[in-house]
Design a protein around this motif. Structure first.
Motif, PDB file in Angstrom:
ATOM      1  N   VAL A 120       0.851  -1.189   0.000  1.00 48.02           N
ATOM      2  CA  VAL A 120       0.000   0.000   0.000  1.00 48.02           C
ATOM      3  C   VAL A 120       0.883   1.234   0.000  1.00 48.02           C
ATOM      4  CG1 VAL A 120      -2.075  -0.980   1.023  1.00 48.02           C
ATOM      5  CG2 VAL A 120      -0.268  -0.205   2.503  1.00 48.02           C
ATOM      6  N   ASP A 121       0.409   2.272  -0.672  1.00 42.08           N
ATOM      7  CA  ASP A 121       1.130   3.534  -0.753  1.00 42.08           C
ATOM      8  C   ASP A 121       0.641   4.439   0.366  1.00 42.08           C
ATOM      9  OD1 ASP A 121       2.265   5.999  -1.351  1.00 42.08           O
ATOM     10  OD2 ASP A 121       2.064   5.696  -3.517  1.00 42.08           O
ATOM     11  N   ALA A 122       1.520   4.715   1.339  1.00 46.62           N
ATOM     12  CA  ALA A 122       1.179   5.524   2.504  1.00 46.62           C
ATOM     13  C   ALA A 122       1.050   7.004   2.179  1.00 46.62           C
ATOM     14  CB  ALA A 122       2.229   5.322   3.602  1.00 46.62           C
ATOM     15  N   ALA A 123       1.373   7.405   0.953  1.00 49.30           N
ATOM     16  CA  ALA A 123       1.249   8.817   0.580  1.00 49.30           C
ATOM     17  C   ALA A 123      -0.206   9.219   0.376  1.00 49.30           C
ATOM     18  CB  ALA A 123       2.052   9.094  -0.687  1.00 49.30           C
ATOM     19  N   PHE A 124      -1.100   8.250   0.315  1.00 44.45           N
ATOM     20  CA  PHE A 124      -2.518   8.527   0.099  1.00 44.45           C
ATOM     21  C   PHE A 124      -3.300   8.238   1.375  1.00 44.45           C
ATOM     22  CE2 PHE A 124      -0.753   7.454  -4.020  1.00 44.45           C
ATOM     23  CZ  PHE A 124      -1.239   8.465  -4.826  1.00 44.45           C
ATOM     24  N   ASP A 125      -4.436   8.918   1.541  1.00 41.88           N
ATOM     25  CA  ASP A 125      -5.298   8.675   2.684  1.00 41.88           C
ATOM     26  C   ASP A 125      -6.704   8.369   2.169  1.00 41.88           C
ATOM     27  OD1 ASP A 125      -6.108   8.407   5.286  1.00 41.88           O
ATOM     28  OD2 ASP A 125      -6.565  10.536   5.536  1.00 41.88           O
ATOM     29  N   PRO A 126      -7.202   7.165   2.251  1.00 45.00           N
ATOM     30  CA  PRO A 126      -6.541   5.981   2.810  1.00 45.00           C
ATOM     31  C   PRO A 126      -5.469   5.471   1.854  1.00 45.00           C
ATOM     32  CG  PRO A 126      -8.651   5.340   1.929  1.00 45.00           C
ATOM     33  CD  PRO A 126      -8.556   6.837   1.790  1.00 45.00           C
ATOM     34  N   PRO A 127      -4.500   4.703   2.383  1.00 45.92           N
ATOM     35  CA  PRO A 127      -3.436   4.155   1.529  1.00 45.92           C
ATOM     36  C   PRO A 127      -4.010   3.329   0.381  1.00 45.92           C
ATOM     37  CG  PRO A 127      -2.894   3.871   3.833  1.00 45.92           C
ATOM     38  CD  PRO A 127      -4.312   4.356   3.790  1.00 45.92           C
ATOM     39  N   ARG A 128      -3.395   3.485  -0.787  1.00 45.16           N
ATOM     40  CA  ARG A 128      -3.880   2.793  -1.981  1.00 45.16           C
ATOM     41  C   ARG A 128      -3.026   1.575  -2.289  1.00 45.16           C
ATOM     42  NH1 ARG A 128      -4.414   7.576  -6.207  1.00 45.16           N
ATOM     43  NH2 ARG A 128      -4.280   5.791  -7.605  1.00 45.16           N
ATOM     44  N   PRO A 129      -3.654   0.448  -2.662  1.00 44.99           N
ATOM     45  CA  PRO A 129      -2.893  -0.781  -2.913  1.00 44.99           C
ATOM     46  C   PRO A 129      -2.254  -0.827  -4.299  1.00 44.99           C
ATOM     47  CG  PRO A 129      -5.223  -1.207  -3.156  1.00 44.99           C
ATOM     48  CD  PRO A 129      -5.097   0.232  -2.716  1.00 44.99           C
ATOM     49  N   PHE A 130      -1.166  -1.577  -4.382  1.00 46.28           N
ATOM     50  CA  PHE A 130      -0.515  -1.880  -5.653  1.00 46.28           C
ATOM     51  C   PHE A 130       0.270  -3.180  -5.471  1.00 46.28           C
ATOM     52  CE2 PHE A 130       2.440   0.714  -3.282  1.00 46.28           C
ATOM     53  CZ  PHE A 130       3.685   0.150  -3.516  1.00 46.28           C
ATOM     54  N   LYS A 131       0.583  -3.844  -6.575  1.00 53.19           N
ATOM     55  CA  LYS A 131       1.322  -5.108  -6.509  1.00 53.19           C
ATOM     56  C   LYS A 131       2.805  -4.862  -6.720  1.00 53.19           C
ATOM     57  CE  LYS A 131      -2.382  -8.209  -7.731  1.00 53.19           C
ATOM     58  NZ  LYS A 131      -2.883  -9.240  -8.607  1.00 53.19           N
ATOM     59  N   VAL A 132       3.603  -5.674  -6.027  1.00 54.34           N
ATOM     60  CA  VAL A 132       5.061  -5.590  -6.119  1.00 54.34           C
ATOM     61  C   VAL A 132       5.605  -6.991  -6.345  1.00 54.34           C
ATOM     62  CG1 VAL A 132       7.178  -5.119  -4.825  1.00 54.34           C
ATOM     63  CG2 VAL A 132       5.244  -3.576  -4.613  1.00 54.34           C
ATOM     64  N   LYS A 133       6.515  -7.111  -7.282  1.00 54.00           N
ATOM     65  CA  LYS A 133       7.236  -8.373  -7.469  1.00 54.00           C
ATOM     66  C   LYS A 133       8.508  -8.262  -6.642  1.00 54.00           C
ATOM     67  CE  LYS A 133       8.624 -11.648 -10.906  1.00 54.00           C
ATOM     68  NZ  LYS A 133       7.637 -12.463 -11.516  1.00 54.00           N
ATOM     69  N   LEU A 134       8.603  -9.087  -5.603  1.00 51.00           N
ATOM     70  CA  LEU A 134       9.745  -9.030  -4.698  1.00 51.00           C
ATOM     71  C   LEU A 134      11.015  -9.455  -5.417  1.00 51.00           C
ATOM     72  CD1 LEU A 134       8.214 -10.578  -1.464  1.00 51.00           C
ATOM     73  CD2 LEU A 134       8.388  -8.177  -2.092  1.00 51.00           C
ATOM     74  N   GLN A 135      12.088  -8.735  -5.103  1.00 50.61           N
ATOM     75  CA  GLN A 135      13.395  -9.045  -5.675  1.00 50.61           C
ATOM     76  C   GLN A 135      14.426  -9.000  -4.566  1.00 50.61           C
ATOM     77  OE1 GLN A 135      13.850  -6.023  -8.660  1.00 50.61           O
ATOM     78  NE2 GLN A 135      12.344  -6.928 -10.017  1.00 50.61           N
ATOM     79  N   ALA A 136      15.498  -9.731  -4.747  1.00 54.72           N
ATOM     80  CA  ALA A 136      16.566  -9.759  -3.747  1.00 54.72           C
ATOM     81  C   ALA A 136      17.115  -8.341  -3.539  1.00 54.72           C
ATOM     82  CB  ALA A 136      17.682 -10.690  -4.203  1.00 54.72           C
ATOM     83  N   GLY A 137      17.313  -7.979  -2.293  1.00 55.90           N
ATOM     84  CA  GLY A 137      17.889  -6.682  -1.968  1.00 55.90           C
ATOM     85  C   GLY A 137      16.897  -5.544  -1.831  1.00 55.90           C
ATOM     86  N   MET A 138      15.610  -5.810  -2.038  1.00 58.38           N
ATOM     87  CA  MET A 138      14.614  -4.742  -1.902  1.00 58.38           C
ATOM     88  C   MET A 138      14.561  -4.274  -0.461  1.00 58.38           C
ATOM     89  SD  MET A 138      11.359  -5.919  -4.180  1.00 58.38           S
ATOM     90  CE  MET A 138      10.557  -4.338  -4.211  1.00 58.38           C
ATOM     91  N   GLN A 139      14.339  -2.973  -0.290  1.00 59.79           N
ATOM     92  CA  GLN A 139      14.183  -2.423   1.045  1.00 59.79           C
ATOM     93  C   GLN A 139      12.830  -1.744   1.152  1.00 59.79           C
ATOM     94  OE1 GLN A 139      17.508   0.138   1.805  1.00 59.79           O
ATOM     95  NE2 GLN A 139      18.932  -1.560   2.000  1.00 59.79           N
ATOM     96  N   ILE A 140      12.286  -1.785   2.372  1.00 60.25           N
ATOM     97  CA  ILE A 140      10.992  -1.176   2.637  1.00 60.25           C
ATOM     98  C   ILE A 140      11.239   0.156   3.313  1.00 60.25           C
ATOM     99  CG2 ILE A 140       8.866  -1.454   3.980  1.00 60.25           C
ATOM    100  CD1 ILE A 140       9.137  -4.461   3.457  1.00 60.25           C
ATOM    101  N   PRO A 141      10.585   1.211   2.912  1.00 61.76           N
ATOM    102  CA  PRO A 141       9.493   1.277   1.942  1.00 61.76           C
ATOM    103  C   PRO A 141      10.008   1.165   0.506  1.00 61.76           C
ATOM    104  CG  PRO A 141       9.936   3.469   2.800  1.00 61.76           C
ATOM    105  CD  PRO A 141      10.829   2.517   3.550  1.00 61.76           C
ATOM    106  N   VAL A 142       9.183   0.581  -0.360  1.00 59.28           N
ATOM    107  CA  VAL A 142       9.532   0.418  -1.764  1.00 59.28           C
ATOM    108  C   VAL A 142       9.024   1.617  -2.557  1.00 59.28           C
ATOM    109  CG1 VAL A 142       9.489  -2.098  -1.619  1.00 59.28           C
ATOM    110  CG2 VAL A 142       7.438  -0.871  -2.344  1.00 59.28           C
ATOM    111  N   LEU A 143       9.551   1.752  -3.751  1.00 61.54           N
ATOM    112  CA  LEU A 143       9.093   2.811  -4.654  1.00 61.54           C
ATOM    113  C   LEU A 143       7.680   2.467  -5.123  1.00 61.54           C
ATOM    114  CD1 LEU A 143       9.717   5.380  -6.323  1.00 61.54           C
ATOM    115  CD2 LEU A 143      10.511   3.842  -8.133  1.00 61.54           C
ATOM    116  N   SER A 144       6.761   3.380  -4.866  1.00 68.10           N
ATOM    117  CA  SER A 144       5.372   3.170  -5.276  1.00 68.10           C
ATOM    118  C   SER A 144       5.161   3.691  -6.696  1.00 68.10           C
ATOM    119  CB  SER A 144       4.429   3.916  -4.326  1.00 68.10           C
ATOM    120  OG  SER A 144       3.132   3.941  -4.868  1.00 68.10           O
ATOM    121  N   PRO A 145       4.520   2.888  -7.546  1.00 62.89           N
ATOM    122  CA  PRO A 145       4.212   3.376  -8.887  1.00 62.89           C
ATOM    123  C   PRO A 145       3.092   4.415  -8.872  1.00 62.89           C
ATOM    124  CG  PRO A 145       3.282   1.203  -8.574  1.00 62.89           C
ATOM    125  CD  PRO A 145       4.090   1.507  -7.349  1.00 62.89           C
ATOM    126  N   LEU A 146       2.390   4.525  -7.751  1.00 60.47           N
ATOM    127  CA  LEU A 146       1.274   5.469  -7.655  1.00 60.47           C
ATOM    128  C   LEU A 146       1.759   6.884  -7.362  1.00 60.47           C
ATOM    129  CD1 LEU A 146      -1.095   3.178  -5.564  1.00 60.47           C
ATOM    130  CD2 LEU A 146      -1.058   3.485  -8.043  1.00 60.47           C
TER     131      LEU A 146
END
Length: 161
Positions: A53-79
């Protein structure tokens, strides 16, 4: 000393029988193993695709992420095109306490460092880490939760020093 080997497999009928038995064994192996191997690849791919979910929105908006090695949270949101993507917990309840098949993606307060329990913006029910699917009794709504867990003085008033 003569080998203790059956003479049946030295005959034409014995050779044909053993050849057919081997072919049947290979066919059964292929029938059961090949779909298992093919399915495990697609299951692994599906397991690596998660809802964030993208925390930049209220309420947060969902999106799908394909996990990859080395990813860190928070991830880049396409939204929002910002590093505001957090793993979502899924809520499978309706406001009236009935299960639903299309879940609501929820951002947990604890994920972003906020105090207090998290309630689904859609149904108003408690959402917890590793939130279970809708089985049995529904989780409490915010008023039900607060009736059972009244806020303490320390959590409701700012620290006065």
């Amino acid at each position: 000393m003569e080998q203790a080997r059956p003479k049946f497999f030295e005959t034409t009928l014995g050779r044909v029988t053993s050849f057919l038995a081997a072919c049947i064994a290979l066919a059964l192996l292929a029938y059961f193993v090949v779909p298992l191997v093919a399915r495990s690849g697609s299951e692994a791919a599906a397991a690596n695709e998660r809802i964030f979910v993208d925390a930049a929105f209220d309420p947060p908006r969902p999106f799908k992420v394909k996990l990859q090695a080395g990813m860190q949270i928070p991830v880049l949101s396409p939204l929002s095109q910002k590093q505001t993507g957090y793993p979502a917990e899924l809520c499978y309840w309706t406001k009236d306490g009935k299960p639903k098949s299309d879940p609501t993606a929820v951002l947990l307060n604890e994920t972003i460092g906020k105090d207090g329990p998290t309630f689904c913006p859609d149904c108003g029910r408690l959402v917890v880490p590793h939130n279970p699917t809708a089985t049995g009794e529904p989780p409490p709504t915010q008023p039900e939760y607060l009736a059972l867990n009244p806020p303490t003085q320390a959590t409701t008033a700012p620290d006065q020093k």
